[in-house]
Design an enzyme around this catalytic site. Structure first.
Site, PDB file in Angstrom:
ATOM      1  N   THR A 127      46.652  17.971 101.326  1.00  0.00           N
ATOM      2  CA  THR A 127      47.485  17.215 100.387  1.00  0.00           C
ATOM      3  C   THR A 127      47.353  17.654  98.933  1.00  0.00           C
ATOM      4  O   THR A 127      46.269  18.062  98.493  1.00  0.00           O
ATOM      5  CB  THR A 127      47.126  15.715 100.485  1.00  0.00           C
ATOM      6  OG1 THR A 127      47.712  15.023  99.385  1.00  0.00           O
ATOM      7  CG2 THR A 127      45.626  15.476 100.428  1.00  0.00           C
ATOM      8  N   GLU A 129      47.111  15.631  96.682  1.00  0.00           N
ATOM      9  CA  GLU A 129      46.133  14.710  96.086  1.00  0.00           C
ATOM     10  C   GLU A 129      44.810  15.414  95.807  1.00  0.00           C
ATOM     11  O   GLU A 129      44.024  14.951  94.980  1.00  0.00           O
ATOM     12  CB  GLU A 129      45.888  13.525  97.021  1.00  0.00           C
ATOM     13  CG  GLU A 129      46.919  12.425  96.916  1.00  0.00           C
ATOM     14  CD  GLU A 129      46.753  11.572  95.670  1.00  0.00           C
ATOM     15  OE1 GLU A 129      45.642  11.112  95.408  1.00  0.00           O
ATOM     16  OE2 GLU A 129      47.749  11.377  94.958  1.00  0.00           O
ATOM     17  N   TYR A 151      40.675   8.892  99.432  1.00  0.00           N
ATOM     18  CA  TYR A 151      41.607   9.642 100.280  1.00  0.00           C
ATOM     19  C   TYR A 151      41.542  11.133  99.931  1.00  0.00           C
ATOM     20  O   TYR A 151      41.413  11.990 100.801  1.00  0.00           O
ATOM     21  CB  TYR A 151      43.036   9.111 100.079  1.00  0.00           C
ATOM     22  CG  TYR A 151      44.097   9.984 100.711  1.00  0.00           C
ATOM     23  CD1 TYR A 151      44.372   9.906 102.069  1.00  0.00           C
ATOM     24  CD2 TYR A 151      44.820  10.906  99.938  1.00  0.00           C
ATOM     25  CE1 TYR A 151      45.340  10.722 102.648  1.00  0.00           C
ATOM     26  CE2 TYR A 151      45.785  11.720 100.510  1.00  0.00           C
ATOM     27  CZ  TYR A 151      46.043  11.627 101.861  1.00  0.00           C
ATOM     28  OH  TYR A 151      46.998  12.439 102.430  1.00  0.00           O
ATOM     29  N   LYS A 155      40.197  14.230 102.315  1.00  0.00           N
ATOM     30  CA  LYS A 155      41.106  15.322 102.696  1.00  0.00           C
ATOM     31  C   LYS A 155      40.585  16.677 102.198  1.00  0.00           C
ATOM     32  O   LYS A 155      40.829  17.712 102.820  1.00  0.00           O
ATOM     33  CB  LYS A 155      42.499  15.054 102.121  1.00  0.00           C
ATOM     34  CG  LYS A 155      43.298  14.034 102.926  1.00  0.00           C
ATOM     35  CD  LYS A 155      43.853  14.655 104.203  1.00  0.00           C
ATOM     36  CE  LYS A 155      44.801  13.733 104.927  1.00  0.00           C
ATOM     37  NZ  LYS A 155      45.450  14.362 106.066  1.00  0.00           N
TER      38      LYS A 155
END
Ligand code: NAP
Ligand code: GDD
Length: 347
Positions: A127, A129, A151, A155
């Site tokens: 991601t 992110e 999160y 990841k």
């Protein structure tokens, strides 16, 4: 004919990917990992549940023994790991659960592949992110990572584990570094789906003229910027990445970023809703009004995050050059499809 395993098949991307493999790429079998639910919601799986080449298997990514068994029983050519606790805001409330699903789950899958099916090709849904939004220029595979949520950290560990399995054991393991992508199947907590459903609720309220209370759309940070693409384009990029001769890591993005505020204005301006939003106040006091001066949107601090990723913008040059991938569905088409679906749902 190939057999693919898709984890997270009931989610937005998993369901589109399964349809792509079965309808357009001629896969013999798609095995989808689902979690048992007391009230199964198979809305995304409508086209798949009765498809003769789909096998839905109940299980959890956190159960390594089960995954090992899966790879021992079936000959799986490609594994797309799309399952995750994917909601950033919730990861602050449940960091350990997020890590269990996103990091441990990915490691369980890769261990099962390493020991029972080393020829299986593996795709990891990583991601944007992971970047944390610290870069001013569009982010490519070469930019540093600095995640800003549990999160993101979960990841990032899964991303590096995927790279390490490739380097250490020669597995075909690749990462898609996916920037935000939306569709009518987007989960209801994510901001784009929340906005289009809010706009649809407003439209239905306005048309009904029944004197009930106006539905209020409560949102958090309106200034956050995202590079929003379409999930149906992104699953094609995932498939292309796994077809390569050798595994690599690829940014999938559109190269255009918009703010949450712009998304609100565009969704409400959509021809079916036809409402110009004007803004008043600042910060947590800010509200959005319709042309009749009624408050339609309110900023609510419960939707702010402890640490925010302010802006994400992707550079997808490598995917274009090496995968021959490009985003084909325009932002307007995505918003249009989402608004229409939200209106049908609300109606
Ligand atoms: P999504 O709609 O939230 O779907 C997530 C899926 O994961 C659901 O099917 C969910 O099952 C399943 N799942 C969650 N925990 C699980 C577990 N422990 N074991 C088995 N299944 C589990 O996500 P999405 O938008 O399709 O995204 C797909 C992947 O891409 C995710 O890994 C996400 O983190 C990543 N990603 C998405 C975006 C984006 O903008 N959409 C961008 C970057 C990366 P239930 O239905 O049972 O909950
Ligand atoms: N969800 C939500 N709800 N977000 C809001 C709201 C609200 O009411 N108001 C403002 N936002 C802002 C968030 O603070 C964030 O900056 C932005 O809108 C987008 O939020 P989400 O739609 O929840 O998505 P995300 O960017 O946090 O995460 C999504 O994209 C990632 C890739 O960049 C998810 O799909 C992740 O799984 C994915 O990895």
């Amino acid at each position: 004919m190939k057999t693919a395993l898709i984890t997270g098949i009931s989610g937005q991307d998993g369901s589109y990917l399964a349809e792509l493999l079965l309808r357009h790429q001629g896969y013999g079998n798609v095995i989808g990992l689902t979690r048992r639910k007391s009230n199964p919601d198979t809305v995304n799986l409508k086209e798949l549940v009765d498809h003769p080449s789909t096998l839905l298997v109940e299980g959890d990514l956190e159960d390594g023994g089960f995954l090992s068994q899966l790879f021992s029983i079936y000959k799986i050519d490609e594994c797309y790991n799309l399952a995750a606790q994917s909601f950033v805001a919730y990861s602050f409330k449940n960091p350990i659960g997020t890590l269990m699903a996103n990091t441990l789950g990915t490691m369980n899958l890769l261990e099962a592949i390493r020991h029972h099916s080393p020829e299986t090709r593996f795709f990891q849904a990583s991601t944007s992110e992971m970047y944390g939004g610290f870069h001013n220029d569009p982010m490519s595979e070469k930019h540093d990572f600095h995640p800003r949520s549990p999160y993101g950290t979960s990841k990032l560990a899964a991303y590096w584990h995927t790279v390490n399995m490739r380097e250490a054991f020669g597995l075909f393991a690749c990462n898609g570094i996916l920037f935000n992508h939306e569709s009518p199947r987007r989960g209801s907590d994510f901001v784009t789906q929340k906005i289009v459903r809010g706009a649809a609720a407003y439209k239905i309220w306005k048309d009904s003229g029944d004197g009930s209370e106006i539905p209020l759309l409560r949102l958090g940070n309106l200034e956050a910027k995202r590079d929003w693409g379409d999930a149906r384009d992104f699953v094609r990029g995932m498939w292309l990445a796994i077809q390569k001769d050798s595994p690599g890591d690829y940014v999938l993005a559109t190269g255009i970023a918009r703010t949450v505020r712009e998304f609100v204005e565009i969704a409400f301006r959509h021809s079916s809703i036809d409402t110009q939003i004007t803004w008043e106040g600042e910060g947590e006091q800010e509200i959005g009004k319709d042309p009749e001066g009624r408050t339609v949107i309110a900023v609510d601090s419960q939707f702010y995050r402890p640490t925010e990723v302010n802006a994400l913008l992707g550079d997808w040059t490598r995917a274009r050059e090496e995968l021959d991938w490009k985003p084909e569905i325009s932002f307007d088409e995505t918003v249009n499809d989402m608004v229409q679906a939200a209106l049908e749902r609300a109606g």
